[in-house]
Write an enzyme that holds these catalytic residues in place. Structure first.
Site, PDB file in Angstrom:
ATOM      1  N   ASN A  25       0.869  -1.174   0.000  1.00  2.00           N
ATOM      2  CA  ASN A  25       0.000   0.000   0.000  1.00  2.00           C
ATOM      3  C   ASN A  25       0.907   1.225   0.000  1.00  2.00           C
ATOM      4  O   ASN A  25       1.444   1.622   1.031  1.00  2.00           O
ATOM      5  CB  ASN A  25      -0.888  -0.031   1.249  1.00  2.00           C
ATOM      6  N   ARG A 106      -2.615  -2.019  -3.385  1.00  2.00           N
ATOM      7  CA  ARG A 106      -3.800  -1.178  -3.201  1.00  2.00           C
ATOM      8  C   ARG A 106      -3.652   0.020  -4.150  1.00  2.00           C
ATOM      9  O   ARG A 106      -2.609   0.685  -4.162  1.00  2.00           O
ATOM     10  CB  ARG A 106      -3.865  -0.674  -1.771  1.00  2.00           C
ATOM     11  N   HIS A 195     -12.808   3.745  -0.152  1.00  3.20           N
ATOM     12  CA  HIS A 195     -12.945   2.708   0.892  1.00  3.20           C
ATOM     13  C   HIS A 195     -13.678   1.475   0.358  1.00  3.20           C
ATOM     14  O   HIS A 195     -14.227   0.690   1.144  1.00  3.20           O
ATOM     15  CB  HIS A 195     -13.743   3.211   2.114  1.00  3.20           C
ATOM     16  N   HIS A 223     -17.835   2.933   7.431  1.00  5.47           N
ATOM     17  CA  HIS A 223     -16.403   2.804   7.687  1.00  5.47           C
ATOM     18  C   HIS A 223     -15.953   4.110   8.341  1.00  5.47           C
ATOM     19  O   HIS A 223     -15.884   5.154   7.699  1.00  5.47           O
ATOM     20  CB  HIS A 223     -15.638   2.561   6.378  1.00  5.47           C
ATOM     21  N   GLY A 227     -10.390   8.859   7.903  1.00  2.00           N
ATOM     22  CA  GLY A 227     -11.311   9.121   6.800  1.00  2.00           C
ATOM     23  C   GLY A 227     -12.561   8.304   7.093  1.00  2.00           C
ATOM     24  O   GLY A 227     -12.478   7.242   7.711  1.00  2.00           O
ATOM     25  N   ARG A 256     -11.333  16.312   7.871  1.00  2.00           N
ATOM     26  CA  ARG A 256     -12.090  16.764   6.693  1.00  2.00           C
ATOM     27  C   ARG A 256     -13.497  17.174   7.099  1.00  2.00           C
ATOM     28  O   ARG A 256     -14.115  16.533   7.963  1.00  2.00           O
ATOM     29  CB  ARG A 256     -12.192  15.657   5.643  1.00  2.00           C
ATOM     30  N   ASP A 298      -8.404  13.012  16.943  1.00  2.00           N
ATOM     31  CA  ASP A 298      -8.399  11.632  17.431  1.00  2.00           C
ATOM     32  C   ASP A 298      -9.609  11.393  18.335  1.00  2.00           C
ATOM     33  O   ASP A 298      -9.778  12.070  19.360  1.00  2.00           O
ATOM     34  CB  ASP A 298      -7.088  11.383  18.200  1.00  2.00           C
ATOM     35  N   GLY A 346     -11.433   2.223  12.569  1.00  2.00           N
ATOM     36  CA  GLY A 346     -10.933   2.415  13.942  1.00  2.00           C
ATOM     37  C   GLY A 346     -11.995   2.895  14.911  1.00  2.00           C
ATOM     38  O   GLY A 346     -12.093   2.398  16.042  1.00  2.00           O
ATOM     39  N   ILE A 347     -12.827   3.856  14.491  1.00  2.00           N
ATOM     40  CA  ILE A 347     -13.885   4.371  15.376  1.00  2.00           C
ATOM     41  C   ILE A 347     -15.042   3.377  15.437  1.00  2.00           C
ATOM     42  O   ILE A 347     -15.527   3.020  16.517  1.00  2.00           O
ATOM     43  CB  ILE A 347     -14.378   5.755  14.892  1.00  2.00           C
ATOM     44  N   GLU A 400      -8.711  -4.832   4.842  1.00  2.00           N
ATOM     45  CA  GLU A 400      -8.519  -4.556   3.417  1.00  2.00           C
ATOM     46  C   GLU A 400      -7.365  -5.363   2.838  1.00  2.00           C
ATOM     47  O   GLU A 400      -7.401  -5.796   1.694  1.00  2.00           O
ATOM     48  CB  GLU A 400      -8.277  -3.055   3.222  1.00  2.00           C
TER      49      GLU A 400
HETATM   50  P1  ADP Z   1      -7.277   5.396   9.208  1.00  2.00           P
HETATM   51  O1  ADP Z   1      -8.380   6.021   8.422  1.00  2.00           O
HETATM   52  O2  ADP Z   1      -6.099   6.287   9.409  1.00  2.00           O
HETATM   53  O3  ADP Z   1      -6.940   3.966   8.796  1.00  2.00           O
HETATM   54  P2  ADP Z   1      -8.299   4.100  11.611  1.00  2.00           P
HETATM   55  O4  ADP Z   1      -9.271   3.195  10.950  1.00  2.00           O
HETATM   56  O5  ADP Z   1      -7.083   3.508  12.222  1.00  2.00           O
HETATM   57  O6  ADP Z   1      -7.899   5.312  10.676  1.00  2.00           O
HETATM   58  O7  ADP Z   1      -9.107   4.894  12.749  1.00  2.00           O
HETATM   59  C1  ADP Z   1      -8.514   5.908  13.491  1.00  2.00           C
HETATM   60  C2  ADP Z   1      -9.561   6.471  14.436  1.00  2.00           C
HETATM   61  O8  ADP Z   1     -10.038   5.405  15.276  1.00  2.00           O
HETATM   62  C3  ADP Z   1      -9.029   7.550  15.342  1.00  2.00           C
HETATM   63  O9  ADP Z   1      -9.947   8.622  15.431  1.00  2.00           O
HETATM   64  C4  ADP Z   1      -8.944   6.843  16.692  1.00  2.00           C
HETATM   65  O10 ADP Z   1      -9.111   7.727  17.757  1.00  2.00           O
HETATM   66  C5  ADP Z   1     -10.132   5.909  16.589  1.00  2.00           C
HETATM   67  N1  ADP Z   1     -10.013   4.860  17.604  1.00  2.00           N
HETATM   68  C6  ADP Z   1      -9.109   3.860  17.672  1.00  2.00           C
HETATM   69  N2  ADP Z   1      -9.278   3.150  18.818  1.00  2.00           N
HETATM   70  C7  ADP Z   1     -10.318   3.720  19.482  1.00  2.00           C
HETATM   71  C8  ADP Z   1     -10.978   3.462  20.715  1.00  2.00           C
HETATM   72  N3  ADP Z   1     -10.596   2.469  21.522  1.00  2.00           N
HETATM   73  N4  ADP Z   1     -12.019   4.263  21.055  1.00  2.00           N
HETATM   74  C9  ADP Z   1     -12.412   5.275  20.275  1.00  2.00           C
HETATM   75  N5  ADP Z   1     -11.830   5.574  19.099  1.00  2.00           N
HETATM   76  C10 ADP Z   1     -10.795   4.815  18.702  1.00  2.00           C
END
Ligand code: ADP
Length: 425
Positions: A25, A106, A195, A223, A227, A256, A298, A346-347, A400
Protein backbone atom coordinates in the site's frame (compact mmCIF):
# COMPACT_ATOMS: atom_id res chain seq x y z
CA UNK A 1 -21.02 -17.43 14.20
CA UNK A 2 -18.42 -18.32 11.59
CA UNK A 3 -14.77 -17.88 12.52
CA UNK A 4 -12.21 -16.39 10.08
CA UNK A 5 -10.97 -19.95 9.50
CA UNK A 6 -14.45 -20.97 8.40
CA UNK A 7 -14.66 -18.08 5.96
CA UNK A 8 -11.41 -19.06 4.34
CA UNK A 9 -12.76 -22.51 3.60
CA UNK A 10 -15.43 -20.94 1.41
CA UNK A 11 -12.89 -19.18 -0.79
CA UNK A 12 -12.88 -20.40 -4.33
CA UNK A 13 -9.24 -21.29 -4.92
CA UNK A 14 -7.69 -24.36 -3.35
CA UNK A 15 -3.94 -24.21 -3.24
CA UNK A 16 -1.17 -24.95 -0.84
CA UNK A 17 -1.45 -23.12 2.45
CA UNK A 18 2.19 -22.18 2.00
CA UNK A 19 1.32 -19.74 -0.81
CA UNK A 20 1.79 -16.17 0.36
CA UNK A 21 0.97 -12.77 -1.12
CA UNK A 22 2.98 -9.60 -0.61
CA UNK A 23 0.47 -6.79 -0.10
CA UNK A 24 1.74 -3.27 -0.82
CA UNK A 25 0.00 0.00 0.00
CA UNK A 26 2.06 2.91 -1.34
CA UNK A 27 1.05 6.36 -0.09
CA UNK A 28 2.63 9.64 -1.11
CA UNK A 29 5.20 9.48 1.71
CA UNK A 30 4.69 5.99 3.12
CA UNK A 31 4.71 2.35 2.09
CA UNK A 32 2.89 -0.31 4.09
CA UNK A 33 3.73 -3.94 3.40
CA UNK A 34 2.51 -7.31 4.61
CA UNK A 35 3.21 -10.90 3.69
CA UNK A 36 -0.11 -12.63 4.10
CA UNK A 37 -1.63 -16.07 3.68
CA UNK A 38 -4.69 -15.40 1.49
CA UNK A 39 -6.50 -18.45 2.81
CA UNK A 40 -6.79 -17.39 6.43
CA UNK A 41 -5.47 -13.81 6.50
CA UNK A 42 -2.57 -14.70 8.78
CA UNK A 43 0.34 -12.27 8.50
CA UNK A 44 3.96 -13.38 8.77
CA UNK A 45 5.63 -10.03 8.08
CA UNK A 46 4.16 -6.55 8.28
CA UNK A 47 5.71 -3.14 8.28
CA UNK A 48 5.74 0.45 7.17
CA UNK A 49 8.24 2.85 5.63
CA UNK A 50 7.41 6.40 6.66
CA UNK A 51 8.52 9.99 5.93
CA UNK A 52 9.67 8.90 2.46
CA UNK A 53 11.10 11.81 0.49
CA UNK A 54 10.83 14.06 3.55
CA UNK A 55 12.57 14.43 6.90
CA UNK A 56 14.05 11.27 8.29
CA UNK A 57 12.70 8.13 6.67
CA UNK A 58 12.25 5.17 8.94
CA UNK A 59 11.13 1.61 8.35
CA UNK A 60 9.56 -0.49 11.09
CA UNK A 61 8.44 -4.07 10.78
CA UNK A 62 7.22 -7.08 12.67
CA UNK A 63 8.28 -10.59 11.84
CA UNK A 64 7.29 -13.68 13.84
CA UNK A 65 6.00 -11.34 16.54
CA UNK A 66 9.34 -9.55 16.82
CA UNK A 67 9.27 -5.75 16.24
CA UNK A 68 12.22 -3.85 14.76
CA UNK A 69 12.86 -0.49 13.17
CA UNK A 70 15.70 1.43 11.58
CA UNK A 71 16.24 4.79 9.94
CA UNK A 72 17.00 4.93 6.24
CA UNK A 73 18.98 7.46 4.15
CA UNK A 74 17.34 10.84 3.46
CA UNK A 75 16.59 10.17 -0.22
CA UNK A 76 14.75 6.89 0.53
CA UNK A 77 11.62 6.42 -1.59
CA UNK A 78 9.33 3.48 -2.35
CA UNK A 79 12.01 1.69 -4.42
CA UNK A 80 14.50 1.69 -1.55
CA UNK A 81 11.93 0.46 0.98
CA UNK A 82 11.06 -2.48 -1.29
CA UNK A 83 14.78 -3.21 -1.74
CA UNK A 84 15.17 -3.13 2.04
CA UNK A 85 12.28 -5.55 2.38
CA UNK A 86 13.92 -7.94 -0.09
CA UNK A 87 17.58 -7.57 0.95
CA UNK A 88 17.23 -7.14 4.72
CA UNK A 89 13.90 -8.51 5.89
CA UNK A 90 13.00 -11.37 3.55
CA UNK A 91 16.65 -12.35 2.95
CA UNK A 92 16.80 -13.58 6.55
CA UNK A 93 13.73 -15.77 5.89
CA UNK A 94 14.27 -17.31 2.43
CA UNK A 95 11.40 -19.73 3.07
CA UNK A 96 9.01 -16.77 3.10
CA UNK A 97 10.36 -15.16 -0.07
CA UNK A 98 10.11 -18.53 -1.85
CA UNK A 99 6.45 -18.88 -0.92
CA UNK A 100 5.36 -15.64 -2.58
CA UNK A 101 2.95 -16.25 -5.45
CA UNK A 102 1.90 -12.66 -6.20
CA UNK A 103 2.09 -9.04 -5.21
CA UNK A 104 -1.17 -7.22 -4.53
CA UNK A 105 -1.20 -3.43 -4.74
CA UNK A 106 -3.80 -1.18 -3.20
CA UNK A 107 -4.66 1.45 -5.83
CA UNK A 108 -6.86 4.35 -4.73
CA UNK A 109 -8.34 5.41 -8.04
CA UNK A 110 -9.31 3.31 -11.02
CA UNK A 111 -11.81 5.84 -12.40
CA UNK A 112 -14.49 4.13 -14.49
CA UNK A 113 -11.99 1.72 -16.00
CA UNK A 114 -11.97 -0.93 -13.26
CA UNK A 115 -14.87 -2.58 -11.52
CA UNK A 116 -12.72 -5.53 -10.38
CA UNK A 117 -9.16 -6.29 -9.41
CA UNK A 118 -6.86 -7.03 -12.35
CA UNK A 119 -3.48 -8.52 -13.20
CA UNK A 120 -1.16 -5.61 -13.93
CA UNK A 121 0.16 -5.27 -17.48
CA UNK A 122 1.20 -2.26 -19.57
CA UNK A 123 -2.41 -1.37 -20.40
CA UNK A 124 -3.34 -1.37 -16.69
CA UNK A 125 -0.35 0.82 -15.85
CA UNK A 126 -1.43 3.26 -18.58
CA UNK A 127 -4.98 3.30 -17.21
CA UNK A 128 -3.73 4.01 -13.67
CA UNK A 129 -1.65 6.85 -15.14
CA UNK A 130 -4.76 8.23 -16.83
CA UNK A 131 -6.46 8.41 -13.42
CA UNK A 132 -3.66 10.49 -11.86
CA UNK A 133 -5.74 13.67 -12.23
CA UNK A 134 -8.40 12.07 -9.99
CA UNK A 135 -5.92 11.02 -7.27
CA UNK A 136 -2.88 13.26 -7.71
CA UNK A 137 -1.24 12.27 -4.41
CA UNK A 138 -1.97 8.54 -4.47
CA UNK A 139 -1.85 7.15 -8.01
CA UNK A 140 1.73 8.37 -8.75
CA UNK A 141 2.87 6.67 -5.52
CA UNK A 142 1.11 3.44 -6.55
CA UNK A 143 2.82 3.57 -9.95
CA UNK A 144 6.20 4.06 -8.27
CA UNK A 145 5.47 1.07 -6.03
CA UNK A 146 4.43 -1.10 -8.98
CA UNK A 147 7.64 -0.26 -10.88
CA UNK A 148 9.79 -0.91 -7.82
CA UNK A 149 8.04 -4.22 -7.13
CA UNK A 150 8.51 -5.28 -10.77
CA UNK A 151 12.24 -4.63 -10.46
CA UNK A 152 12.53 -6.44 -7.15
CA UNK A 153 10.31 -9.43 -8.08
CA UNK A 154 10.54 -9.70 -11.89
CA UNK A 155 8.98 -13.17 -11.96
CA UNK A 156 5.97 -12.51 -9.73
CA UNK A 157 2.58 -11.51 -11.15
CA UNK A 158 1.24 -8.24 -9.79
CA UNK A 159 -2.37 -7.41 -9.13
CA UNK A 160 -4.09 -4.03 -8.68
CA UNK A 161 -7.00 -3.79 -6.22
CA UNK A 162 -8.88 -0.50 -6.56
CA UNK A 163 -10.60 1.45 -3.75
CA UNK A 164 -13.10 2.71 -6.31
CA UNK A 165 -13.93 -0.66 -7.92
CA UNK A 166 -16.67 -1.76 -5.50
CA UNK A 167 -18.60 1.46 -6.17
CA UNK A 168 -18.66 1.04 -9.94
CA UNK A 169 -22.01 -0.72 -9.55
CA UNK A 170 -23.71 2.54 -8.46
CA UNK A 171 -26.55 3.56 -10.76
CA UNK A 172 -26.28 6.81 -12.73
CA UNK A 173 -28.79 8.63 -10.55
CA UNK A 174 -26.50 8.04 -7.56
CA UNK A 175 -23.18 9.02 -9.15
CA UNK A 176 -24.03 11.97 -11.43
CA UNK A 177 -23.85 15.40 -9.78
CA UNK A 178 -26.53 17.96 -10.64
CA UNK A 179 -24.03 19.94 -12.72
CA UNK A 180 -23.89 20.47 -16.50
CA UNK A 181 -23.77 16.91 -17.86
CA UNK A 182 -20.79 17.79 -20.07
CA UNK A 183 -18.59 17.92 -16.96
CA UNK A 184 -19.23 14.20 -16.54
CA UNK A 185 -19.11 13.34 -20.24
CA UNK A 186 -15.98 15.33 -21.07
CA UNK A 187 -14.13 15.50 -17.77
CA UNK A 188 -15.21 12.46 -15.78
CA UNK A 189 -16.58 14.60 -12.94
CA UNK A 190 -18.87 12.31 -10.91
CA UNK A 191 -19.11 10.47 -7.60
CA UNK A 192 -16.54 7.64 -7.51
CA UNK A 193 -16.46 6.80 -3.80
CA UNK A 194 -13.56 5.33 -1.83
CA UNK A 195 -12.95 2.71 0.89
CA UNK A 196 -14.50 0.21 -1.56
CA UNK A 197 -12.21 -2.61 -0.47
CA UNK A 198 -13.31 -2.19 3.15
CA UNK A 199 -17.02 -1.89 2.30
CA UNK A 200 -16.68 -5.04 0.19
CA UNK A 201 -14.95 -6.95 2.99
CA UNK A 202 -17.65 -6.15 5.54
CA UNK A 203 -20.40 -6.90 2.99
CA UNK A 204 -18.99 -10.40 2.44
CA UNK A 205 -18.46 -10.93 6.14
CA UNK A 206 -21.94 -9.64 7.03
CA UNK A 207 -23.42 -12.12 4.54
CA UNK A 208 -21.52 -14.92 6.32
CA UNK A 209 -22.73 -13.79 9.73
CA UNK A 210 -26.34 -13.43 8.55
CA UNK A 211 -26.33 -16.76 6.72
CA UNK A 212 -27.10 -15.11 3.41
CA UNK A 213 -25.28 -15.36 0.12
CA UNK A 214 -23.38 -12.22 -0.84
CA UNK A 215 -25.69 -11.46 -3.75
CA UNK A 216 -28.74 -11.39 -1.49
CA UNK A 217 -27.38 -9.32 1.39
CA UNK A 218 -28.29 -5.64 1.79
CA UNK A 219 -26.46 -3.55 4.37
CA UNK A 220 -25.49 -0.04 5.33
CA UNK A 221 -21.72 -0.09 5.88
CA UNK A 222 -20.20 2.73 7.95
CA UNK A 223 -16.40 2.80 7.69
CA UNK A 224 -15.32 5.25 10.40
CA UNK A 225 -11.59 5.88 10.62
CA UNK A 226 -9.63 9.10 10.18
CA UNK A 227 -11.31 9.12 6.80
CA UNK A 228 -14.95 8.05 6.99
CA UNK A 229 -17.50 6.94 4.44
CA UNK A 230 -20.81 5.14 4.37
CA UNK A 231 -22.17 2.88 1.65
CA UNK A 232 -25.60 1.51 0.80
CA UNK A 233 -25.18 -2.08 -0.41
CA UNK A 234 -28.08 -3.79 -2.21
CA UNK A 235 -27.76 -7.48 -3.05
CA UNK A 236 -24.02 -7.36 -2.39
CA UNK A 237 -23.42 -4.35 -4.66
CA UNK A 238 -22.71 -0.73 -3.79
CA UNK A 239 -25.65 1.45 -4.85
CA UNK A 240 -24.64 4.70 -3.16
CA UNK A 241 -21.76 6.02 -1.11
CA UNK A 242 -20.92 9.24 0.69
CA UNK A 243 -17.46 10.05 -0.70
CA UNK A 244 -17.56 11.68 -4.10
CA UNK A 245 -15.18 12.87 -6.78
CA UNK A 246 -12.70 13.16 -3.90
CA UNK A 247 -12.65 11.77 -0.34
CA UNK A 248 -13.78 15.17 1.00
CA UNK A 249 -17.51 14.66 0.52
CA UNK A 250 -19.89 13.05 2.99
CA UNK A 251 -19.41 12.34 6.68
CA UNK A 252 -17.55 14.47 9.22
CA UNK A 253 -14.01 13.01 9.42
CA UNK A 254 -10.88 13.49 11.52
CA UNK A 255 -9.71 16.61 9.70
CA UNK A 256 -12.09 16.76 6.69
CA UNK A 257 -15.31 18.74 6.73
CA UNK A 258 -17.45 16.31 4.74
CA UNK A 259 -20.53 17.93 3.16
CA UNK A 260 -20.63 21.74 3.16
CA UNK A 261 -22.56 24.31 1.17
CA UNK A 262 -20.55 24.71 -2.08
CA UNK A 263 -21.34 28.43 -1.80
CA UNK A 264 -18.87 28.44 1.09
CA UNK A 265 -15.99 28.13 -1.38
CA UNK A 266 -17.00 31.31 -3.23
CA UNK A 267 -17.51 33.06 0.09
CA UNK A 268 -14.05 32.09 1.34
CA UNK A 269 -12.47 33.08 -2.00
CA UNK A 270 -14.24 36.34 -2.80
CA UNK A 271 -15.08 37.71 0.67
CA UNK A 272 -12.26 36.37 2.80
CA UNK A 273 -9.38 36.27 0.30
CA UNK A 274 -8.60 32.58 0.68
CA UNK A 275 -6.58 31.15 -2.23
CA UNK A 276 -7.30 27.64 -3.54
CA UNK A 277 -4.51 26.06 -1.54
CA UNK A 278 -5.82 27.65 1.66
CA UNK A 279 -9.35 26.44 0.94
CA UNK A 280 -7.98 22.96 0.25
CA UNK A 281 -6.02 22.95 3.53
CA UNK A 282 -8.98 24.32 5.46
CA UNK A 283 -11.43 21.67 4.24
CA UNK A 284 -9.06 18.68 4.19
CA UNK A 285 -6.67 19.28 7.06
CA UNK A 286 -8.18 21.76 9.52
CA UNK A 287 -11.85 20.84 9.65
CA UNK A 288 -13.84 17.83 10.88
CA UNK A 289 -13.38 16.66 14.47
CA UNK A 290 -10.18 18.72 14.75
CA UNK A 291 -11.73 21.92 13.43
CA UNK A 292 -14.85 21.78 15.57
CA UNK A 293 -13.16 20.69 18.80
CA UNK A 294 -10.08 22.92 18.40
CA UNK A 295 -8.39 20.07 20.23
CA UNK A 296 -7.75 16.89 18.25
CA UNK A 297 -8.76 14.74 15.29
CA UNK A 298 -8.40 11.63 17.43
CA UNK A 299 -11.66 10.16 18.67
CA UNK A 300 -10.05 8.68 21.79
CA UNK A 301 -8.71 12.09 22.86
CA UNK A 302 -12.09 13.68 22.22
CA UNK A 303 -14.02 11.05 24.15
CA UNK A 304 -11.76 11.57 27.16
CA UNK A 305 -11.95 15.38 26.90
CA UNK A 306 -15.73 15.29 26.44
CA UNK A 307 -16.02 13.23 29.61
CA UNK A 308 -13.95 15.87 31.39
CA UNK A 309 -16.39 18.55 30.20
CA UNK A 310 -14.52 19.99 27.17
CA UNK A 311 -17.25 21.81 25.21
CA UNK A 312 -15.50 21.63 21.82
CA UNK A 313 -14.93 17.89 22.16
CA UNK A 314 -18.57 17.34 23.14
CA UNK A 315 -19.80 19.38 20.18
CA UNK A 316 -17.46 17.61 17.71
CA UNK A 317 -18.72 14.18 18.79
CA UNK A 318 -22.37 15.37 18.69
CA UNK A 319 -22.00 16.67 15.13
CA UNK A 320 -20.09 13.56 14.01
CA UNK A 321 -22.89 11.28 15.27
CA UNK A 322 -25.77 13.48 14.12
CA UNK A 323 -24.45 13.71 10.56
CA UNK A 324 -23.71 9.98 10.46
CA UNK A 325 -27.22 9.17 11.69
CA UNK A 326 -28.70 11.42 8.98
CA UNK A 327 -26.80 9.46 6.31
CA UNK A 328 -27.95 6.15 7.76
CA UNK A 329 -31.54 7.41 7.69
CA UNK A 330 -31.19 8.49 4.07
CA UNK A 331 -29.73 5.12 3.06
CA UNK A 332 -32.82 3.45 4.51
CA UNK A 333 -34.64 5.45 1.85
CA UNK A 334 -32.21 4.15 -0.79
CA UNK A 335 -32.56 0.47 0.13
CA UNK A 336 -35.86 -1.48 -0.04
CA UNK A 337 -34.64 -3.63 2.83
CA UNK A 338 -31.68 -3.43 5.24
CA UNK A 339 -30.38 -6.71 6.68
CA UNK A 340 -27.85 -4.94 8.93
CA UNK A 341 -26.14 -1.71 9.77
CA UNK A 342 -22.40 -2.42 10.04
CA UNK A 343 -19.80 -0.38 11.92
CA UNK A 344 -16.15 -0.74 10.93
CA UNK A 345 -12.86 1.25 10.85
CA UNK A 346 -10.93 2.42 13.94
CA UNK A 347 -13.89 4.37 15.38
CA UNK A 348 -16.60 1.97 14.20
CA UNK A 349 -14.74 -1.03 15.63
CA UNK A 350 -13.83 0.53 18.96
CA UNK A 351 -16.01 3.44 20.01
CA UNK A 352 -19.00 2.12 21.89
CA UNK A 353 -19.88 5.74 22.69
CA UNK A 354 -20.20 6.80 19.04
CA UNK A 355 -22.17 3.67 18.15
CA UNK A 356 -24.55 4.18 21.05
CA UNK A 357 -25.14 7.85 20.24
CA UNK A 358 -25.83 7.04 16.58
CA UNK A 359 -28.21 4.21 17.40
CA UNK A 360 -30.05 6.35 19.96
CA UNK A 361 -30.49 9.05 17.33
CA UNK A 362 -32.03 6.36 15.08
CA UNK A 363 -34.57 5.05 17.62
CA UNK A 364 -37.37 6.42 15.46
CA UNK A 365 -36.52 3.96 12.69
CA UNK A 366 -36.14 0.91 14.90
CA UNK A 367 -32.59 0.90 16.28
CA UNK A 368 -31.86 0.03 19.91
CA UNK A 369 -28.45 -0.73 21.32
CA UNK A 370 -27.65 -3.66 23.62
CA UNK A 371 -25.40 -1.94 26.18
CA UNK A 372 -23.44 -5.05 27.16
CA UNK A 373 -22.82 -6.31 23.65
CA UNK A 374 -21.87 -2.81 22.54
CA UNK A 375 -19.35 -2.44 25.37
CA UNK A 376 -17.80 -5.81 24.52
CA UNK A 377 -17.38 -5.14 20.78
CA UNK A 378 -13.90 -3.56 20.82
CA UNK A 379 -10.31 -4.32 19.89
CA UNK A 380 -11.10 -6.71 17.07
CA UNK A 381 -14.21 -8.33 18.59
CA UNK A 382 -16.90 -9.01 16.03
CA UNK A 383 -20.62 -9.42 16.47
CA UNK A 384 -24.09 -7.92 16.94
CA UNK A 385 -24.56 -4.92 19.23
CA UNK A 386 -28.31 -4.43 18.74
CA UNK A 387 -31.02 -5.35 21.24
CA UNK A 388 -33.31 -8.27 20.36
CA UNK A 389 -36.16 -6.07 19.10
CA UNK A 390 -33.83 -3.70 17.19
CA UNK A 391 -32.84 -3.38 13.56
CA UNK A 392 -29.76 -5.62 13.29
CA UNK A 393 -26.49 -3.81 13.91
CA UNK A 394 -23.08 -5.46 13.67
CA UNK A 395 -19.49 -4.54 14.42
CA UNK A 396 -17.13 -6.11 11.86
CA UNK A 397 -13.39 -5.36 12.00
CA UNK A 398 -12.31 -4.58 8.46
CA UNK A 399 -9.36 -6.23 6.72
CA UNK A 400 -8.52 -4.56 3.42
CA UNK A 401 -5.16 -6.34 3.17
CA UNK A 402 -6.91 -9.68 3.23
CA UNK A 403 -9.18 -8.68 0.34
CA UNK A 404 -6.08 -7.64 -1.62
CA UNK A 405 -4.30 -10.91 -0.84
CA UNK A 406 -7.38 -12.96 -1.75
CA UNK A 407 -7.96 -11.14 -5.04
CA UNK A 408 -4.28 -11.49 -5.96
CA UNK A 409 -4.28 -15.21 -5.15
CA UNK A 410 -7.51 -15.81 -7.07
CA UNK A 411 -6.24 -13.97 -10.14
CA UNK A 412 -2.92 -15.80 -10.27
CA UNK A 413 -3.92 -19.27 -9.08
CA UNK A 414 -4.71 -20.63 -12.58
CA UNK A 415 -1.08 -19.87 -13.52
CA UNK A 416 0.55 -21.63 -10.60
CA UNK A 417 1.83 -25.12 -11.35
CA UNK A 418 0.93 -27.74 -8.76
CA UNK A 419 3.94 -28.45 -6.63
CA UNK A 420 2.80 -31.96 -5.78
CA UNK A 421 -0.04 -33.87 -4.20
CA UNK A 422 0.70 -32.36 -0.81
CA UNK A 423 -0.14 -28.92 -2.20
CA UNK A 424 -3.72 -29.98 -2.83
CA UNK A 425 -6.44 -29.76 -0.24
P1 ADP B 1 -7.28 5.40 9.21
O1 ADP B 1 -8.38 6.02 8.42
O2 ADP B 1 -6.10 6.29 9.41
O3 ADP B 1 -6.94 3.97 8.80
P2 ADP B 1 -8.30 4.10 11.61
O4 ADP B 1 -9.27 3.20 10.95
O5 ADP B 1 -7.08 3.51 12.22
O6 ADP B 1 -7.90 5.31 10.68
O7 ADP B 1 -9.11 4.89 12.75
C1 ADP B 1 -8.51 5.91 13.49
C2 ADP B 1 -9.56 6.47 14.44
O8 ADP B 1 -10.04 5.41 15.28
C3 ADP B 1 -9.03 7.55 15.34
O9 ADP B 1 -9.95 8.62 15.43
C4 ADP B 1 -8.94 6.84 16.69
O10 ADP B 1 -9.11 7.73 17.76
C5 ADP B 1 -10.13 5.91 16.59
N1 ADP B 1 -10.01 4.86 17.60
C6 ADP B 1 -9.11 3.86 17.67
N2 ADP B 1 -9.28 3.15 18.82
C7 ADP B 1 -10.32 3.72 19.48
C8 ADP B 1 -10.98 3.46 20.72
N3 ADP B 1 -10.60 2.47 21.52
N4 ADP B 1 -12.02 4.26 21.06
C9 ADP B 1 -12.41 5.27 20.28
N5 ADP B 1 -11.83 5.57 19.10
C10 ADP B 1 -10.80 4.81 18.70
Amino acid sequence: MASPQQISVSMSYSRSSSNQVLVLNCGSSSLKFAVMNPRDGSVSVSGIGEALGQGEPVVSWKIDGDRQSTSLPKDTRHTEVIRFLVDEILAGHPDLGDQLIAIGHRVVHGGEKFSHSVLIDDAVIKAIQECVALAPLHNPAHLAGIEAAKDAFPKLPQVAVFDTAFHQSMPRHAFIYALPYALYRDNGIRRYGMHGTSHRFVTERAAELLNLSVNEVSIISAHLGNGASITAVRNGRSVDTSMGLTPLEGLVMGTRSGDVDPGLLMHLGSRMDYCLKEINDLLNKKSGLLGISELSNDCRTLEKAAEDGHDGAQLALEIFCYRLAKYIGSYHAVLPQVDALVFTGGIGENSSLIREKVMNQLRGIGYAVDGEKNARARFGEEGPISADHSAVTLVIPTNEEWVIARDAAELVSPHIPDSGPSSRE
